[in-house]
Design an enzyme around this catalytic site. Structure first.
Site, PDB file in Angstrom:
ATOM      1  N   GLY A 203       0.833  -1.198   0.000  1.00 27.98           N
ATOM      2  CA  GLY A 203       0.000   0.000   0.000  1.00 27.98           C
ATOM      3  C   GLY A 203       0.862   1.239   0.000  1.00 27.98           C
ATOM      4  O   GLY A 203       2.072   1.144   0.156  1.00 27.98           O
ATOM      5  N   PRO A 205       2.813   4.732   0.931  1.00 28.72           N
ATOM      6  CA  PRO A 205       3.593   5.062   2.116  1.00 28.72           C
ATOM      7  C   PRO A 205       2.753   5.777   3.164  1.00 28.72           C
ATOM      8  O   PRO A 205       1.870   6.551   2.813  1.00 28.72           O
ATOM      9  CB  PRO A 205       4.693   5.989   1.599  1.00 28.72           C
ATOM     10  CG  PRO A 205       4.537   6.088   0.146  1.00 28.72           C
ATOM     11  CD  PRO A 205       3.317   5.383  -0.278  1.00 28.72           C
ATOM     12  N   THR A 210       4.071  -0.632   8.562  1.00 28.17           N
ATOM     13  CA  THR A 210       5.066  -0.957   9.590  1.00 28.17           C
ATOM     14  C   THR A 210       4.400  -1.012  10.960  1.00 28.17           C
ATOM     15  O   THR A 210       4.668  -1.905  11.768  1.00 28.17           O
ATOM     16  CB  THR A 210       6.198   0.090   9.574  1.00 28.17           C
ATOM     17  OG1 THR A 210       6.710   0.183   8.244  1.00 28.17           O
ATOM     18  CG2 THR A 210       7.302  -0.288  10.512  1.00 28.17           C
ATOM     19  N   GLU A 426      -5.999  32.861  -9.162  1.00 33.02           N
ATOM     20  CA  GLU A 426      -6.761  31.983  -8.268  1.00 33.02           C
ATOM     21  C   GLU A 426      -8.266  32.103  -8.532  1.00 33.02           C
ATOM     22  O   GLU A 426      -8.985  31.101  -8.509  1.00 33.02           O
ATOM     23  CB  GLU A 426      -6.455  32.303  -6.802  1.00 33.02           C
ATOM     24  CG  GLU A 426      -4.989  32.111  -6.407  1.00 33.02           C
ATOM     25  CD  GLU A 426      -4.438  30.723  -6.705  1.00 33.02           C
ATOM     26  OE1 GLU A 426      -5.229  29.750  -6.761  1.00 33.02           O
ATOM     27  OE2 GLU A 426      -3.214  30.616  -6.921  1.00 33.02           O
TER      28      GLU A 426
HETATM   29  P1  ADP Z   1       4.117   2.695   6.274  1.00 30.38           P
HETATM   30  O1  ADP Z   1       5.010   1.664   6.859  1.00 30.38           O
HETATM   31  O2  ADP Z   1       2.887   2.148   5.667  1.00 30.38           O
HETATM   32  O3  ADP Z   1       4.820   3.633   5.340  1.00 30.38           O
HETATM   33  P2  ADP Z   1       3.926   3.519   8.989  1.00 30.38           P
HETATM   34  O4  ADP Z   1       3.437   2.266   9.570  1.00 30.38           O
HETATM   35  O5  ADP Z   1       5.369   3.818   9.181  1.00 30.38           O
HETATM   36  O6  ADP Z   1       3.594   3.609   7.459  1.00 30.38           O
HETATM   37  O7  ADP Z   1       3.034   4.702   9.538  1.00 30.38           O
HETATM   38  C1  ADP Z   1       3.552   5.950   9.877  1.00 30.38           C
HETATM   39  C2  ADP Z   1       2.817   6.535  11.052  1.00 30.38           C
HETATM   40  O8  ADP Z   1       1.490   6.880  10.697  1.00 30.38           O
HETATM   41  C3  ADP Z   1       2.658   5.576  12.199  1.00 30.38           C
HETATM   42  O9  ADP Z   1       3.757   5.611  13.043  1.00 30.38           O
HETATM   43  C4  ADP Z   1       1.422   6.076  12.887  1.00 30.38           C
HETATM   44  O10 ADP Z   1       1.737   7.098  13.785  1.00 30.38           O
HETATM   45  C5  ADP Z   1       0.605   6.669  11.774  1.00 30.38           C
HETATM   46  N1  ADP Z   1      -0.451   5.753  11.337  1.00 30.38           N
HETATM   47  C6  ADP Z   1      -0.576   5.235  10.102  1.00 30.38           C
HETATM   48  N2  ADP Z   1      -1.684   4.474  10.031  1.00 30.38           N
HETATM   49  C7  ADP Z   1      -2.249   4.492  11.247  1.00 30.38           C
HETATM   50  C8  ADP Z   1      -3.433   3.878  11.805  1.00 30.38           C
HETATM   51  N3  ADP Z   1      -4.236   3.090  11.096  1.00 30.38           N
HETATM   52  N4  ADP Z   1      -3.705   4.121  13.093  1.00 30.38           N
HETATM   53  C9  ADP Z   1      -2.913   4.908  13.827  1.00 30.38           C
HETATM   54  N5  ADP Z   1      -1.808   5.505  13.367  1.00 30.38           N
HETATM   55  C10 ADP Z   1      -1.476   5.321  12.084  1.00 30.38           C
HETATM   56 ZN    ZN Z   2      -2.722  27.829 -10.349  1.00 29.95          ZN
HETATM   57 MG    MG Z   3       7.023   1.424   6.588  1.00 32.27          MG
END
Ligand code: ADP
Ligand code: ZN
Ligand code: MG
Length: 620
Positions: A203, A205, A210, A426
Site C-alpha cells: 500500500g 507510504p 510498519t 486563483e
Molecule cells: P508505512 O510503513 O505504511 O509507510 P507507517 O506504519 O510507518 O507507514 O506509519 C507511519 C505513522 O502513521 C505511524 O507511526 C502512525 O503514527 C501513523 N499511522 C498510520 N496508520 C495508522 C493507523 N491506522 N492508526 C494509527 N496511526 C497510524
Molecule cells: Zn494555479
Molecule cells: Mg514502513
C-alpha cells in the site's frame, strides 16, 4: 556497521605521535653538561645572564657571544651549598644588571619517576583504546559479523498493539488469524487448514504497514524478528544471502516466530532489470530468500511478514503460492477510519472543545495515517508556540494549510502587481471549478504566499471516490487551466505562476490517453506496460509501442488540452463579472472561504467568515 569508524583510529594515531615526540624530546637533549668548577667559572667571568635551579638541575643562560640554541646544565650535588657559594657574586651581579634574573624552585629534581610515570600512563591509555576498539570490533566491525543478520527481536521501544492501529478491521482480523495459528497450531492443523507461509502488506507510504506489523508482534506473544531489507545489502558480495540464511536459522531455533522484512522491494525487485548488470548481489540475496521460504515447512511455525509500497516491482517468484501467498492491501483510510486514527493520536494531546475530530476527518480526504498524525502534531506545536495549554480548531486549520502548502509567508514583500496577478489567477481556478458539474467544490481561495506557492485554490470532495471517470478527469484539467486562462483573458501577459498547474494538467491528459485508454483514436489500450528500467536517478519505462503511436499520443494529448483550454476560456468569459468580484474580494481580504465564494457566485451578500478549510464539512 556501515562504515569504518575513523574517529578512534585517529585518536590512536594521535596518541602514538604524541608519545613518540615526547620520548624523542627526552633523549634528544640540546643541553651541554659542564662540571661544577666550570659553573663557578662562568659566574666569576660574569658570563651568566640568568639561571634556574629546579630540584638538582641547574640551567644557565649565558650572555651574547656564548649563548646558543643549547642549554648549559649541571646536576647539583648540593643545591643549598651552591646557593651559599655564589651568593656574594649573585648580589653583586644582580645589582649591576649582569644577571637579569634567577629562580630557585624547590623540590626534587629529575628522578626516574618523572618519566616512568608518563610512560605507564600512556601505556594504560593505549591499552584502554585498544580494548575499546576491540570491543567495538566484536559486535560492529563488518568483518566480524560477516553474514550475520542484524535482527531486532521482540519490540523496539514501546509496545504497540492492535489498539494503536485505528481502522483496518479486516486487515487486523486477517493478521490475527496468523497470530492465533502460531499460538495454537493444533487447532488449525486438526481441521486440515493450511496457514500461509508469507504475508505481504502493500500500500501507499504512511498508511500504517510498519505499524501494523509491529502491532502483530505486540499481540503475538511469539518471537518476532524484525529486519529492514536494506540491511541485507552490504559492501561485500555474498553477505546478503548468508544473512538471509542466518535470519531463517535463528527463527527456526526460536520458533514459533514471525520474521518481519520491512521495505522488501529493496531486495525483492524483479530480477534481470536494471542497467549495467551490477545487481548480482541483490539477485543472490533474493534467490536465497526464495530458497528459504520454500525450505521451511508449515509445521515449523515460522511466518514471514513483509511490507512494501512498491508491490508492482516485486519479482513474480516472490508472490507465487507457497511464498508470499497472502496479500493484504493497506489503503488510504476512509473518513470513518480517519476519524478513528485522529482519535488514537489525539489521546495523548490536549485538545479543547472547539475541535471536532469528525469535521477534521471529513475534510481530510486522501490523507494517510502518517499525514493525520503529522497534522495533529503540527497543531500541537502551534498551540505550544502561543503558550496555550490545548490546541483548538484554528490550530488544526493552520496546521493543515502548513501541511498542504507550507507555512504562511505574510512578511514576504509582495508587489501590488503580483498580488493582482495572483488574485486573478486563483479566481480563474475557482470560477472555472464552480462551473464544472463534476468538479470538487471550492473550499478556500487565498492569495497569501505559502511555501513555494503565491496563492492557492483548495477544492475537496465530500467523500473521496474510488474511481475517476473520464469526465471527472477532463474537468480536473479544465479547472487546472483556469489560472492560466484567466491571466490570458484579463491581463496583457501570462506568467510563470501556472507552471505547476500546467504540469499537472499535462500529466492527467497523458494518463487519460496513454494509460487509461480513454482516447477514441488510440482505443482502449494501455501504453505503459513496458519494463521498468533503472536509469541513473529514476526508473524509466521502455516503450512498448511504436514511434507512430507515440506521435499520435502526443497529438491526442495536445488536442485534449486544447479542448479543455477553450472550454475554460468560455466559462471565464461568461462569468467575467463574477470573476472580477472574487478578485476584488481577494485583494481586500486575502482569503475567501468556500461559503463566501458560493455566496458571491450566487449573487448573494457575502457574510463574515473565518475562512477555515473546514468550512462546509460540519459533522452534524
Ligand atoms: P508505512 O510503513 O505504511 O509507510 P507507517 O506504519 O510507518 O507507514 O506509519 C507511519 C505513522 O502513521 C505511524 O507511526 C502512525 O503514527 C501513523 N499511522 C498510520 N496508520 C495508522 C493507523 N491506522 N492508526 C494509527 N496511526 C497510524
Ligand atoms: Zn494555479
Ligand atoms: Mg514502513
Amino acid at each position: 556497521m556501515k562504515k569504518v569508524r575513523f574517529f578512534p583510529i585517529l585518536l590512536y594515531v594521535l596518541v602514538l605521535i604524541l608519545l613518540f615526540s615526547w620520548l624523542l624530546g627526552m633523549f634528544d637533549d640540546t643541553s651541554v653538561r659542564i662540571s661544577y668548577s666550570e659553573v663557578i667559572t662562568q659566574f666569576e667571568s660574569e658570563n651568566v645572564s640568568s639561571f634556574e635551579v629546579k630540584g638538582s638541575r641547574l640551567t644557565l643562560q649565558l650572555h651574547e657571544p656564548m649563548s646558543g640554541s643549547w642549554e648549559v646544565v649541571h646536576s647539583l650535588a648540593d643545591p643549598e651549598g651552591f646557593h651559599e657559594e655564589i651568593r656574594p657574586l649573585l648580589e653583586k651581579q644582580t645589582k649591576s644588571g649582569i644577571i637579569s634574573g634567577y629562580n630557585f624552585i624547590a623540590g626534587k629534581g629529575w628522578s626516574a619517576y618523572d618519566f616512568v610515570f608518563p610512560i605507564i600512563l600512556a601505556g594504560l591509555v593505549l591499552i584502554l583504546i585498544w580494548a575499546f576498539l576491540a570491543g567495538r570490533a566484536n559486535n560492529n566491525h563488518p568483518m566480524n559479523n560477516f553474514g550475520k543478520a542484524n535482527v531486532i527481536s521482540g519490540q523496539p521501544g514501546k509496545k504497540v498493539t492492535f489498539q494503536d492501529v485505528a481502522g483496518m478491521e479486516e486487515e487486523k482480523r486477517e493478521l490475527y488469524e496468523v497470530v492465533d495459528f502460531l499460538r495454537n497450531p493444533a487447532k488449525y492443523t486438526a481441521v486440515g487448514a493450511k496457514i500461509p507461509h508469507g504475508i505481504l502488506l502493500s500500500g501507499p507510504p504512511g498508511t500504517g504497514k510498519t505499524l501494523l506489523a509491529r502491532a502483530v508482534a505486540g499481540e503475538a506473544g511469539v518471537q518476532f524478528l524484525s529486519i529492514s531489507a536494506s540491511d541485507f545489502m552490504e559492501l561485500y558480495v555474498g553477505v546478503g544471502a548468508s544473512r538471509v540464511r542466518d535470519v531463517f536459522a535463528q527463527a527456526r531455533k526460536i520458533a514459533p516466530a514471525i520474521i518481519f522484512i520491512d521495505e522488501i522491494d529493496a531486495i525483492g525487485r524483479r530480477r534481470g532489470s536494471g542497467m549495467g548488470g551490477g545487481h548480482d548481489e541483490r539477485e543472490q540475496t533474493l534467490n536465497q530468500l526464495l530458497v528459504e521460504m520454500d525450505g521451511f515447512s508449515k509445521s515449523e511455525g515460522v511466518i514471514v511478514l513483509a511490507a512494501t509500497n512498491r508491490r508492482d516491482i516485486l519479482d513474480p517468484a516472490l508472490l507465487r503460492p507457497g511464498r508470499f501467498d497472502r496479500h493484504i492491501y493497506v489503503g488510504v483510510p476512509d473518513s470513518a477510519e480517519r476519524e478513528a486514527i485522529l482519535k488514537v493520536h489525539a489521546k495523548n494531546k490536549h485538545i479543547d472543545d472547539s475541535v471536532k475530530l469528525k469535521t477534521v476527518a471529513l475534510a481530510t480526504a486522501g490523507f494517510t495515517g502518517a499525514d493525520l498524525s503529522n497534522l495533529l502534531n503540527e497543531a500541537a506545536i502551534l498551540a505550544a508556540r502561543d503558550n496555550r495549554p490545548a490546541m483548538n480548531m484554528n490550530d488544526i486549520n493552520e496546521a493543515m494549510m502548513k501541511v498542504l502548502a507550507g507555512p504562511e509567508k505574510r512578511n514576504r514583500v509582495r508587489l501590488q502587481k503580483d498580488l493582482k496577478l495572483t488574485a486573478i489567477h486563483e479566481a480563474g481556478h475557482a470560477v472555472a471549478m464552480y462551473n464544472l458539474p463534476t468538479h470538487d467544490p471550492v473550499r478556500q481561495i487565498s492569495i497569501i504566499p505559502r511555501g513555494w506557492a503565491l496563492g492557492m485554490t483548495w477544492s475537496q470532495p465530500e467523500e473521496e471516490s474510488a474511481h475517476l471517470t473520464r469526465n471527472e478527469m477532463y474537468e480536473m484539467i479544465v479547472g487546472l487551466l483556469g489560472g492560466r486562462v484567466a491571466e490570458e483573458l484579463f491581463l496583457d501577459d501570462i506568467s510563470t505562476g501556472a507552471s505547476n498547474d500546467i504540469d499537472r494538467a499535462s500529466k492527467l491528459a497523458r494518463d487519460m490517453v496513454g494509460r487509461y485508454g480513454m482516447s477514441k483514436t488510440l482505443g482502449t489500450i494501455s501504453y505503459t506496460s513496458g519494463e521498468e528500467l533503472f536509469i541513473g536517478r529514476d526508473f524509466e519505462r521502455t516503450k512498448s509501442y511504436s514511434e507512430k503511436i507515440a506521435g499520435t499520443m502526443d497529438d491526442e494529448v495536445k488536442a485534449l488540452i486544447e479542448k479543455a483550454y477553450n472550454h475554460c476560456a468560455e466559462i471565464l468569459k461568461n462569468n467575467q463579472q463574477k470573476l472580477q468580484q472574487v478578485v476584488d474580494f481577494l485583494m481586500e481580504h486575502e482569503v475567501m472561504s468556500g461559503t463566501q465564494f458560493r455566496q458571491c457566485m450566487e449573487g448573494k451578500e457575502i457574510t463574515e467568515d473565518t475562512g477555515s478549510l473546514f468550512d462546509g464539512f460540519d459533522a452534524e
